[in-house]
Design a protein around this motif. Structure first.
Motif, mmCIF file in Angstrom:
data_model
loop_
_atom_site.group_PDB
_atom_site.id
_atom_site.type_symbol
_atom_site.label_atom_id
_atom_site.label_comp_id
_atom_site.label_asym_id
_atom_site.label_seq_id
_atom_site.Cartn_x
_atom_site.Cartn_y
_atom_site.Cartn_z
ATOM 1 N N ALA A 111 1.214 -4.617 -7.287
ATOM 2 C CA ALA A 111 2.338 -4.881 -6.241
ATOM 3 C C ALA A 111 2.017 -4.149 -4.856
ATOM 4 C CB ALA A 111 3.462 -4.756 -6.396
ATOM 5 N N LEU A 112 0.612 -3.295 -4.782
ATOM 6 C CA LEU A 112 0.298 -2.316 -3.796
ATOM 7 C C LEU A 112 -0.628 -3.155 -3.076
ATOM 8 C CD1 LEU A 112 0.467 0.573 -2.633
ATOM 9 C CD2 LEU A 112 -1.366 0.747 -4.304
ATOM 10 N N GLU A 113 -0.778 -2.763 -1.727
ATOM 11 C CA GLU A 113 -1.476 -3.611 -0.771
ATOM 12 C C GLU A 113 -2.931 -2.868 -0.744
ATOM 13 O OE1 GLU A 113 0.095 -3.660 2.958
ATOM 14 O OE2 GLU A 113 1.535 -5.318 2.484
ATOM 15 N N THR A 114 -3.861 -3.786 -0.589
ATOM 16 C CA THR A 114 -5.219 -3.164 -0.679
ATOM 17 C C THR A 114 -5.675 -2.768 0.834
ATOM 18 O OG1 THR A 114 -6.101 -5.225 -0.226
ATOM 19 C CG2 THR A 114 -6.029 -4.821 -2.353
ATOM 20 N N SER A 115 -6.704 -2.256 1.186
ATOM 21 C CA SER A 115 -7.284 -2.013 2.533
ATOM 22 C C SER A 115 -7.118 -3.130 3.589
ATOM 23 C CB SER A 115 -8.311 -1.089 2.571
ATOM 24 O OG SER A 115 -9.385 -2.167 1.947
ATOM 25 N N SER A 116 -7.089 -4.021 3.015
ATOM 26 C CA SER A 116 -7.105 -5.438 3.948
ATOM 27 C C SER A 116 -5.543 -6.109 3.947
ATOM 28 C CB SER A 116 -7.892 -6.678 3.350
ATOM 29 O OG SER A 116 -7.448 -6.984 2.230
ATOM 30 N N GLY A 117 -4.692 -5.276 3.319
ATOM 31 C CA GLY A 117 -3.205 -5.664 3.541
ATOM 32 C C GLY A 117 -2.935 -6.903 2.617
ATOM 33 N N LEU A 120 -2.907 -6.503 -4.347
ATOM 34 C CA LEU A 120 -3.791 -6.364 -5.332
ATOM 35 C C LEU A 120 -3.552 -7.634 -6.266
ATOM 36 C CD1 LEU A 120 -6.300 -4.916 -6.472
ATOM 37 C CD2 LEU A 120 -4.782 -3.815 -8.049
ATOM 38 N N MET A 121 -2.445 -7.947 -6.697
ATOM 39 C CA MET A 121 -2.274 -9.223 -7.654
ATOM 40 C C MET A 121 -2.698 -10.426 -6.813
ATOM 41 S SD MET A 121 1.940 -9.590 -7.663
ATOM 42 C CE MET A 121 2.992 -9.435 -6.161
ATOM 43 N N ASP A 122 -2.785 -10.506 -5.491
ATOM 44 C CA ASP A 122 -3.317 -11.696 -4.769
ATOM 45 C C ASP A 122 -4.682 -11.670 -4.570
ATOM 46 O OD1 ASP A 122 -0.404 -12.585 -4.718
ATOM 47 O OD2 ASP A 122 -0.046 -11.723 -3.198
ATOM 48 N N GLU A 129 -2.131 -13.363 -16.086
ATOM 49 C CA GLU A 129 -1.498 -13.747 -16.963
ATOM 50 C C GLU A 129 -0.043 -12.726 -17.136
ATOM 51 O OE1 GLU A 129 -4.807 -11.076 -18.776
ATOM 52 O OE2 GLU A 129 -4.678 -12.577 -17.150
ATOM 53 N N TYR A 130 0.009 -11.735 -16.335
ATOM 54 C CA TYR A 130 1.177 -10.825 -16.497
ATOM 55 C C TYR A 130 1.914 -11.017 -14.934
ATOM 56 C CZ TYR A 130 -0.910 -8.901 -20.564
ATOM 57 O OH TYR A 130 -1.331 -8.843 -21.735
ATOM 58 N N ARG A 131 1.582 -11.984 -14.113
ATOM 59 C CA ARG A 131 2.196 -12.109 -12.877
ATOM 60 C C ARG A 131 3.632 -11.931 -12.732
ATOM 61 N NH1 ARG A 131 0.013 -13.324 -8.062
ATOM 62 N NH2 ARG A 131 1.246 -14.176 -6.290
ATOM 63 N N SER A 132 4.297 -12.737 -13.637
ATOM 64 C CA SER A 132 5.778 -12.274 -13.600
ATOM 65 C C SER A 132 6.201 -10.834 -13.736
ATOM 66 C CB SER A 132 6.483 -12.982 -14.858
ATOM 67 O OG SER A 132 6.061 -12.483 -16.060
ATOM 68 N N PHE A 133 5.435 -10.078 -14.391
ATOM 69 C CA PHE A 133 5.771 -8.626 -14.212
ATOM 70 C C PHE A 133 5.304 -7.783 -12.916
ATOM 71 C CE2 PHE A 133 4.635 -4.200 -15.917
ATOM 72 C CZ PHE A 133 5.634 -3.988 -16.305
ATOM 73 N N TYR A 134 4.036 -8.350 -12.474
ATOM 74 C CA TYR A 134 3.836 -7.939 -11.110
ATOM 75 C C TYR A 134 4.866 -8.171 -10.167
ATOM 76 C CZ TYR A 134 -0.852 -8.697 -13.079
ATOM 77 O OH TYR A 134 -1.872 -8.615 -14.025
ATOM 78 N N LEU A 135 5.375 -9.478 -10.197
ATOM 79 C CA LEU A 135 6.363 -10.052 -9.095
ATOM 80 C C LEU A 135 7.462 -9.284 -9.225
ATOM 81 C CD1 LEU A 135 5.433 -13.877 -9.142
ATOM 82 C CD2 LEU A 135 5.115 -12.007 -7.115
ATOM 83 N N GLY A 136 8.028 -8.741 -10.687
ATOM 84 C CA GLY A 136 9.187 -7.972 -11.184
ATOM 85 C C GLY A 136 9.131 -6.914 -10.464
ATOM 86 N N HIS A 137 8.306 -6.284 -10.602
ATOM 87 C CA HIS A 137 7.988 -4.733 -9.857
ATOM 88 C C HIS A 137 7.934 -4.669 -8.352
ATOM 89 C CE1 HIS A 137 6.817 -1.367 -12.318
ATOM 90 N NE2 HIS A 137 6.370 -1.871 -13.135
ATOM 91 N N THR A 204 8.458 3.795 1.168
ATOM 92 C CA THR A 204 7.298 3.224 0.944
ATOM 93 C C THR A 204 6.790 2.960 -0.376
ATOM 94 O OG1 THR A 204 5.176 2.666 2.009
ATOM 95 C CG2 THR A 204 5.702 5.013 1.603
ATOM 96 N N HIS A 205 5.543 2.321 -0.752
ATOM 97 C CA HIS A 205 4.842 2.257 -1.944
ATOM 98 C C HIS A 205 3.746 3.088 -1.828
ATOM 99 C CE1 HIS A 205 3.313 -0.428 -5.596
ATOM 100 N NE2 HIS A 205 2.979 0.613 -5.708
ATOM 101 N N LEU A 206 3.326 3.858 -2.417
ATOM 102 C CA LEU A 206 2.297 4.830 -2.151
ATOM 103 C C LEU A 206 1.323 4.825 -3.329
ATOM 104 C CD1 LEU A 206 1.300 7.323 -0.375
ATOM 105 C CD2 LEU A 206 2.270 8.681 -1.889
ATOM 106 N N GLY A 207 0.083 4.601 -3.230
ATOM 107 C CA GLY A 207 -1.053 4.540 -4.354
ATOM 108 C C GLY A 207 -1.706 5.956 -4.243
#
Length: 211
Positions: A111-117, A120-122, A129-137, A204-207
């Motif tokens: 659920a964190l953004e890559t350098s291109s904005g 990551l899940m997109d 296969e775990y997209r519902s988990f990603y979207l929940g986060h 914010t969300h920090l990686g």
């Protein structure tokens, strides 16, 4: 010395946070579903209690008198969207009632953004296969963003994934999402406690990755 409450203290990230907090001399309240299953968490300066991170009144009661909170909680037995949005709302309200001003949540790189904005899940080729988990986060973080609160919150996640066999190096750095990035549980815990002891990022969300 501070009083830190850690929700989800029985999981690998939660246990690492307990160990890091203890190592810094903090007093810790470790919150788990069933203390009888986590007796090994009990140590000098650690109090193990039962609690539900989706229960506002329980959070308010347990967190009273603490200086900061960490949530590494997850329940794979319920709908991810319901769990992460429900826990976010309960933490905002419960910690507000308890007078705790700082919350750091363990998030998910997907659920964190890559350098291109782009999240990551997109990105092309990322496992779905775990997209519902990603979207929940992601929905949990959106709930924090939308909350009208004075609570100073932060979501911290690996920039890619955990190095499951990795050990504590004492080093990390912030980074955008990258599927190849890794960090050990122990080094993620350093980042979590640094953001409790001396907050540098907010709302914010920090990686983070090995530094």
């Amino acid at each position: 010395m501070s009083e830190i409450v850690i929700f989800g203290a029985g999981g690998r990230a939660g246990r690492a946070a307990v160990a890091e907090a203890r190592g810094r001399g903090h007093r810790v309240t470790a919150v788990v579903r069933d203390p009888a299953e986590h007796g090994d968490l009990a140590a000098e300066g650690v109090r193990v209690v039962a609690g539900d991170v989706t229960d506002t009144s329980a959070i308010a009661r347990i967190a009273a008198g603490h200086d900061g909170a960490i949530s590494a909680a997850c329940d794979m037995g319920v709908d991810p969207h319901d769990f992460f949005t429900g826990s976010a709302r309960a933490l905002v309200d419960g910690l507000g009632q308890a007078g705790v001003g700082r919350l750091v949540v363990v998030g998910l790189a997907s659920a964190l953004e890559t350098s291109s904005g782009v999240k990551l899940m997109d990105t092309p080729g990322y496992p779905q296969e775990y997209r519902s988990f990603y979207l929940g986060h992601a929905a949990g973080t959106d709930t924090l963003r939308a909350a009208e609160t004075t609570l100073d919150w932060l979501v911290v996640s690996p920039a890619g994934d955990f190095d499951h066999g990795g050990t504590r190096t004492g080093r990390y750095r912030t980074a955008p999402a990258d599927a190849a990035s890794r960090i050990s549980y122990a080094d993620l815990a350093i980042a979590l406690l640094d953001e409790i002891d001396t907050p540098r990022h907010s709302r914010t969300h920090l990686g983070v990755e090995e530094g």
